[in-house]
Design a protein around this motif. Structure first.
Motif, PDB file in Angstrom:
ATOM      1  N   GLY A  54       0.798  -1.221   0.000  1.00 44.28           N
ATOM      2  CA  GLY A  54       0.000   0.000   0.000  1.00 44.28           C
ATOM      3  C   GLY A  54       0.828   1.266   0.000  1.00 44.28           C
ATOM      4  N   GLU A  55       2.057   1.194  -0.503  1.00 50.75           N
ATOM      5  CA  GLU A  55       2.946   2.356  -0.453  1.00 50.75           C
ATOM      6  C   GLU A  55       3.000   3.127  -1.764  1.00 50.75           C
ATOM      7  N   GLN A  56       2.837   2.446  -2.892  1.00 48.57           N
ATOM      8  CA  GLN A  56       2.913   3.103  -4.200  1.00 48.57           C
ATOM      9  C   GLN A  56       1.582   2.972  -4.932  1.00 48.57           C
ATOM     10  N   PHE A  57       1.029   4.094  -5.351  1.00 46.10           N
ATOM     11  CA  PHE A  57      -0.230   4.129  -6.091  1.00 46.10           C
ATOM     12  C   PHE A  57       0.002   4.857  -7.401  1.00 46.10           C
ATOM     13  N   GLN A  58      -0.531   4.285  -8.502  1.00 44.81           N
ATOM     14  CA  GLN A  58      -0.380   4.933  -9.805  1.00 44.81           C
ATOM     15  C   GLN A  58      -1.653   4.761 -10.625  1.00 44.81           C
ATOM     16  N   VAL A  59      -1.980   5.804 -11.375  1.00 44.93           N
ATOM     17  CA  VAL A  59      -3.061   5.733 -12.355  1.00 44.93           C
ATOM     18  C   VAL A  59      -2.469   5.270 -13.680  1.00 44.93           C
ATOM     19  N   ILE A  60      -3.087   4.246 -14.290  1.00 44.21           N
ATOM     20  CA  ILE A  60      -2.582   3.688 -15.548  1.00 44.21           C
ATOM     21  C   ILE A  60      -3.299   4.275 -16.753  1.00 44.21           C
ATOM     22  N   GLY A  61      -4.623   4.391 -16.706  1.00 42.51           N
ATOM     23  CA  GLY A  61      -5.348   4.930 -17.857  1.00 42.51           C
ATOM     24  C   GLY A  61      -6.846   4.794 -17.704  1.00 42.51           C
ATOM     25  N   LYS A  62      -7.571   5.160 -18.756  1.00 46.03           N
ATOM     26  CA  LYS A  62      -9.027   5.113 -18.779  1.00 46.03           C
ATOM     27  C   LYS A  62      -9.496   3.921 -19.606  1.00 46.03           C
ATOM     28  N   MET A  63     -10.593   3.296 -19.165  1.00 45.52           N
ATOM     29  CA  MET A  63     -11.121   2.133 -19.863  1.00 45.52           C
ATOM     30  C   MET A  63     -12.589   1.937 -19.488  1.00 45.52           C
ATOM     31  N   LEU A  64     -13.262   1.041 -20.213  1.00 51.17           N
ATOM     32  CA  LEU A  64     -14.621   0.673 -19.854  1.00 51.17           C
ATOM     33  C   LEU A  64     -14.596  -0.363 -18.730  1.00 51.17           C
ATOM     34  N   GLY A  65     -15.747  -0.570 -18.112  1.00 49.70           N
ATOM     35  CA  GLY A  65     -15.813  -1.391 -16.915  1.00 49.70           C
ATOM     36  C   GLY A  65     -15.941  -2.875 -17.162  1.00 49.70           C
ATOM     37  N   TYR A  66     -15.082  -3.443 -17.994  1.00 51.07           N
ATOM     38  CA  TYR A  66     -15.086  -4.877 -18.263  1.00 51.07           C
ATOM     39  C   TYR A  66     -13.874  -5.520 -17.608  1.00 51.07           C
ATOM     40  N   ARG A  67     -14.137  -6.373 -16.624  1.00 50.06           N
ATOM     41  CA  ARG A  67     -13.069  -6.967 -15.830  1.00 50.06           C
ATOM     42  C   ARG A  67     -12.043  -7.711 -16.686  1.00 50.06           C
ATOM     43  N   ASP A  68     -12.518  -8.393 -17.734  1.00 54.06           N
ATOM     44  CA  ASP A  68     -11.608  -9.183 -18.563  1.00 54.06           C
ATOM     45  C   ASP A  68     -10.793  -8.336 -19.526  1.00 54.06           C
ATOM     46  N   TRP A  69     -11.034  -7.043 -19.544  1.00 60.26           N
ATOM     47  CA  TRP A  69     -10.276  -6.164 -20.434  1.00 60.26           C
ATOM     48  C   TRP A  69      -8.972  -5.687 -19.803  1.00 60.26           C
ATOM     49  N   MET A  70      -8.626  -6.196 -18.633  1.00 61.67           N
ATOM     50  CA  MET A  70      -7.308  -5.915 -18.054  1.00 61.67           C
ATOM     51  C   MET A  70      -6.733  -7.211 -17.507  1.00 61.67           C
ATOM     52  N   LYS A  71      -5.483  -7.521 -17.893  1.00 58.82           N
ATOM     53  CA  LYS A  71      -4.859  -8.766 -17.466  1.00 58.82           C
ATOM     54  C   LYS A  71      -3.358  -8.577 -17.282  1.00 58.82           C
ATOM     55  N   TRP A  72      -2.851  -9.151 -16.192  1.00 55.16           N
ATOM     56  CA  TRP A  72      -1.416  -9.140 -15.940  1.00 55.16           C
ATOM     57  C   TRP A  72      -0.721 -10.184 -16.811  1.00 55.16           C
ATOM     58  N   ALA A  73       0.539  -9.899 -17.123  1.00 52.65           N
ATOM     59  CA  ALA A  73       1.354 -10.854 -17.870  1.00 52.65           C
ATOM     60  C   ALA A  73       1.555 -12.125 -17.045  1.00 52.65           C
ATOM     61  N   PRO A  74       1.814 -13.263 -17.703  1.00 58.43           N
ATOM     62  CA  PRO A  74       1.936 -14.532 -16.975  1.00 58.43           C
ATOM     63  C   PRO A  74       3.144 -14.632 -16.056  1.00 58.43           C
ATOM     64  N   SER A  75       4.183 -13.833 -16.273  1.00 58.81           N
ATOM     65  CA  SER A  75       5.368 -13.959 -15.402  1.00 58.81           C
ATOM     66  C   SER A  75       6.150 -12.656 -15.260  1.00 58.81           C
TER      67      SER A  75
END
Length: 406
Positions: free
Chosen positions: A237-258
């Motif tokens: 909880g020490e670093q917070f950043q805004v990445i960008g704007k998008m629609l509210g679809y959960r599957d439209w954001m995904k972390w890389a596998p590794s």
């Protein structure tokens, strides 16, 4: 003799091709057909509910249980059920649990859910989730920490005479049992218009090694249909950043596998006709994010195939439309090489079909194919980017949920 040898060779090739095409696919998935819960394991399909209205199936940690919602066509009922694959029976973890947000622990067969703003966790009885304990009040969104011992919890901002206040996030142990002393403040999101206006946070997702959590900061209902803010927060909880704007679809954001790379479909505006692009941001964000969607196209879903390769559901944009029925965006899947930026079509729907919801399971790529007018569709598979596509499930109401070995 030469003619006979040619026929023999053709027969052998046809036999080998048929064997490969019909080879059993080593995947297990839960899916919904005609509002009932089914399981497919390899080539076998098993119906496990009757007379219910099932949606949102989710596998437990070890694959023994599937939690799901038994609802109704009008959306007036939302009861939590569990299917036990070992005992082959459906049951309710409590007399009645009404919820729309439930999640399995990442380390054991324990289920957490919210009901009327209260976060609860199931107890265990005879090695099955049964009964529940209260954890916290005032919850608008939550997710398990990767250790399975705590939750990250958001509470809705307060509406003050001066406008909406900040959004508080908490770190809460599963045994908090409504004790205020155990509700540890984690981070406070200070909102402001127009850069970051939101009233709650939700859709939390942890990065590969749990160093960062991504989430959406969601504004009021009408505003959120056009724009939400994608954010990241470090594990402590020490670093917070805004990445960008998008629609509210959960599957439209995904972390890389590794790695700590976050891919998402960027762009504002509730209609899919334009301004929807594949963007990838290294986290923490020390450099500008990279975008990969060619001019004249929109990307409307995504999946990681590997660290260097993305899969997107892509269509030609339609900037000419401005009124009347919203046009259907007929998408096909494309592979995007993040290193060379080479991009090639990898699925081939017919003219009136669209391919959505790409998912990678092992070496397999899965997607949901349907016509523009139908809600039902078929699930297609191919083994690798160059594999032969074929139908795996017919006539299903939504994409399947694969069990992925932990």
């Amino acid at each position: 003799m030469r003619y006979r040898n040619l026929l023999l060779l053709l027969f052998i090739n046809c036999f080998l091709f048929s064997s490969v095409a019909n080879a059993e696919v080593p995947l297990t998935a839960a899916f919904v057909r005609d509002h009932q819960l089914w399981i497919k394991n390899g080539d076998e399909e098993i119906q496990v509910t009757k007379g219910q209205y099932v949606y949102s199936p989710k596998w437990s940690y070890d694959g023994r249980f599937i939690a799901y919602i038994d609802g109704d066509e009008l959306g007036e009922k939302s009861n939590l059920f569990i299917y036990d694959t070992k005992k082959k029976e459906n049951y309710q973890p409590y007399i009645i649990v009404e919820t729309s947000d439930f999640k399995w622990s990442p380390v054991k067969n324990q289920l957490a859910y919210t009901s009327v703003g209260v976060l609860n966790v199931t107890k265990m009885k005879n090695n099955r989730p049964q009964g529940f304990e209260n954890v916290s009040l005032g919850v608008s969104g939550f997710e398990w920490f990767p250790n399975g011992k705590e939750f990250i919890v958001s509470s809705q901002a307060n509406l003050l005479p001066t406008g909406w206040g900040p959004i508080p996030l908490y770190r809460i142990p599963i045994g908090a049992n409504l004790n205020p002393a155990k509700m540890k403040p984690f981070y406070t999101i200070k909102t402001k218009e127009p850069d970051l206006f939101a009233i709650y946070a939700d859709d939390f997702k942890w990065s590969y090694e749990g160093e960062w959590v991504s989430f959406m900061a969601v504004p009021t209902a009408s505003w959120s249909m056009d724009s939400n803010t994608l954010c990241v927060l470090s594990q402590e909880g020490e670093q917070f950043q805004v990445i960008g704007k998008m629609l509210g679809y959960r599957d439209w954001m995904k972390w890389a596998p590794s790695s700590n790379q976050l891919a998402y479909i960027s762009g504002e505006g509730r209609f899919f006709v334009d301004n929807k692009s594949l963007a990838i941001q290294d986290v923490p964000a020390t450099a500008r994010q990279k975008e990969y969607t060619p001019e004249g196209f929109v990307d409307l879903d995504l999946e990681w195939f590997s660290e260097d390769m993305m899969i997107v559901a892509r269509s030609k944009e339609n900037k000419e439309w401005d009124e009347g029925p919203v046009p259907t965006m007929y998408t096909a899947l494309y592979g995007v090489n993040l290193i060379t930026k080479e991009q090639n079509q990898i699925s081939f729907p017919k003219k009136n079909e669209l391919d959505v919801n790409p998912e990678v399971v092992g070496s397999y790529i899965s997607w949901f194919r349907k016509t523009g007018e139908e809600m039902k569709g078929d699930v297609w598979l191919k083994d690798g980017l160059d594999g032969q596509e074929h139908i795996w499930l017919k006539n299903v109401g939504s994409p399947p949920v694969f069990y992925k070995q932990n």
